[in-house]
Design a protein around this motif. Structure first.
Motif, PDB file in Angstrom:
ATOM      1  N   THR A 255       0.828  -1.209   0.000  1.00  0.00           N
ATOM      2  CA  THR A 255       0.000   0.000   0.000  1.00  0.00           C
ATOM      3  C   THR A 255       0.859   1.254   0.000  1.00  0.00           C
ATOM      4  O   THR A 255       0.469   2.276  -0.565  1.00  0.00           O
ATOM      5  CB  THR A 255      -0.972   0.020   1.192  1.00  0.00           C
ATOM      6  OG1 THR A 255      -0.236  -0.129   2.403  1.00  0.00           O
ATOM      7  CG2 THR A 255      -1.993  -1.076   1.091  1.00  0.00           C
ATOM      8  N   SER A 256       2.040   1.168   0.599  1.00  0.00           N
ATOM      9  CA  SER A 256       2.961   2.303   0.542  1.00  0.00           C
ATOM     10  C   SER A 256       3.414   2.559  -0.887  1.00  0.00           C
ATOM     11  O   SER A 256       3.643   3.708  -1.276  1.00  0.00           O
ATOM     12  CB  SER A 256       4.183   2.044   1.425  1.00  0.00           C
ATOM     13  OG  SER A 256       3.821   1.964   2.768  1.00  0.00           O
ATOM     14  N   ALA A 257       3.533   1.499  -1.661  1.00  0.00           N
ATOM     15  CA  ALA A 257       3.944   1.658  -3.062  1.00  0.00           C
ATOM     16  C   ALA A 257       2.920   2.484  -3.836  1.00  0.00           C
ATOM     17  O   ALA A 257       3.283   3.248  -4.731  1.00  0.00           O
ATOM     18  CB  ALA A 257       4.136   0.295  -3.707  1.00  0.00           C
ATOM     19  N   PHE A 258       1.641   2.339  -3.491  1.00  0.00           N
ATOM     20  CA  PHE A 258       0.624   3.158  -4.150  1.00  0.00           C
ATOM     21  C   PHE A 258       0.745   4.627  -3.758  1.00  0.00           C
ATOM     22  O   PHE A 258       0.339   5.510  -4.510  1.00  0.00           O
ATOM     23  CB  PHE A 258      -0.780   2.639  -3.836  1.00  0.00           C
ATOM     24  CG  PHE A 258      -1.148   1.436  -4.642  1.00  0.00           C
ATOM     25  CD1 PHE A 258      -1.426   1.556  -5.987  1.00  0.00           C
ATOM     26  CD2 PHE A 258      -1.194   0.184  -4.055  1.00  0.00           C
ATOM     27  CE1 PHE A 258      -1.756   0.442  -6.743  1.00  0.00           C
ATOM     28  CE2 PHE A 258      -1.524  -0.937  -4.801  1.00  0.00           C
ATOM     29  CZ  PHE A 258      -1.801  -0.805  -6.151  1.00  0.00           C
ATOM     30  N   GLY A 259       1.307   4.900  -2.593  1.00  0.00           N
ATOM     31  CA  GLY A 259       1.540   6.279  -2.176  1.00  0.00           C
ATOM     32  C   GLY A 259       2.534   6.987  -3.072  1.00  0.00           C
ATOM     33  O   GLY A 259       2.498   8.208  -3.223  1.00  0.00           O
ATOM     34  N   VAL A 260       3.418   6.217  -3.691  1.00  0.00           N
ATOM     35  CA  VAL A 260       4.403   6.780  -4.613  1.00  0.00           C
ATOM     36  C   VAL A 260       3.693   7.461  -5.785  1.00  0.00           C
ATOM     37  O   VAL A 260       4.112   8.529  -6.245  1.00  0.00           O
ATOM     38  CB  VAL A 260       5.368   5.682  -5.117  1.00  0.00           C
ATOM     39  CG1 VAL A 260       6.247   6.195  -6.232  1.00  0.00           C
ATOM     40  CG2 VAL A 260       6.197   5.145  -3.971  1.00  0.00           C
ATOM     41  N   LEU A 261       2.605   6.869  -6.248  1.00  0.00           N
ATOM     42  CA  LEU A 261       1.868   7.443  -7.380  1.00  0.00           C
ATOM     43  C   LEU A 261       1.355   8.840  -7.050  1.00  0.00           C
ATOM     44  O   LEU A 261       1.454   9.757  -7.875  1.00  0.00           O
ATOM     45  CB  LEU A 261       0.709   6.524  -7.763  1.00  0.00           C
ATOM     46  CG  LEU A 261       1.077   5.103  -8.195  1.00  0.00           C
ATOM     47  CD1 LEU A 261      -0.184   4.284  -8.417  1.00  0.00           C
ATOM     48  CD2 LEU A 261       1.937   5.126  -9.429  1.00  0.00           C
TER      49      LEU A 261
END
Length: 79
Positions: free
Chosen positions: A23-29
């Motif tokens: 879910t943190s990876a989606f924060g990158v977007l």
């Protein structure tokens, strides 16, 4: 153990930590979007906000990875 207690404990399991990292990876977007917007509008305040958000995301992910490694160290089967 109740379902609520199990759900609270899920955060401290390997699948729970992997889910948190994902879910943190989606924060990158969102951060990339903010950086692009700040550059196109030449908005230094928005750029600073995006940079702080990126730093928080990196720090949070590093903490999750550290917790994941600690869980791995406790596992007798992993050596």
């Amino acid at each position: 153990m109740s379902k609520i207690e199990k759900a609270k404990g899920f955060k401290h399991t390997k699948p729970g930590l992997w889910l948190s990292i994902g879910t943190s990876a989606f924060g990158v977007l969102s951060i990339v979007k903010d950086i692009r917007k700040a550059r196109s509008e030449q908005d230094n305040l928005l750029l600073a906000n995006a940079a702080v958000g990126a730093l928080a995301l990196v720090t949070g992910t590093a903490l999750l990875v550290r917790e994941l490694r600690r869980l791995g160290d406790d596992d007798v089967l992993l050596g």
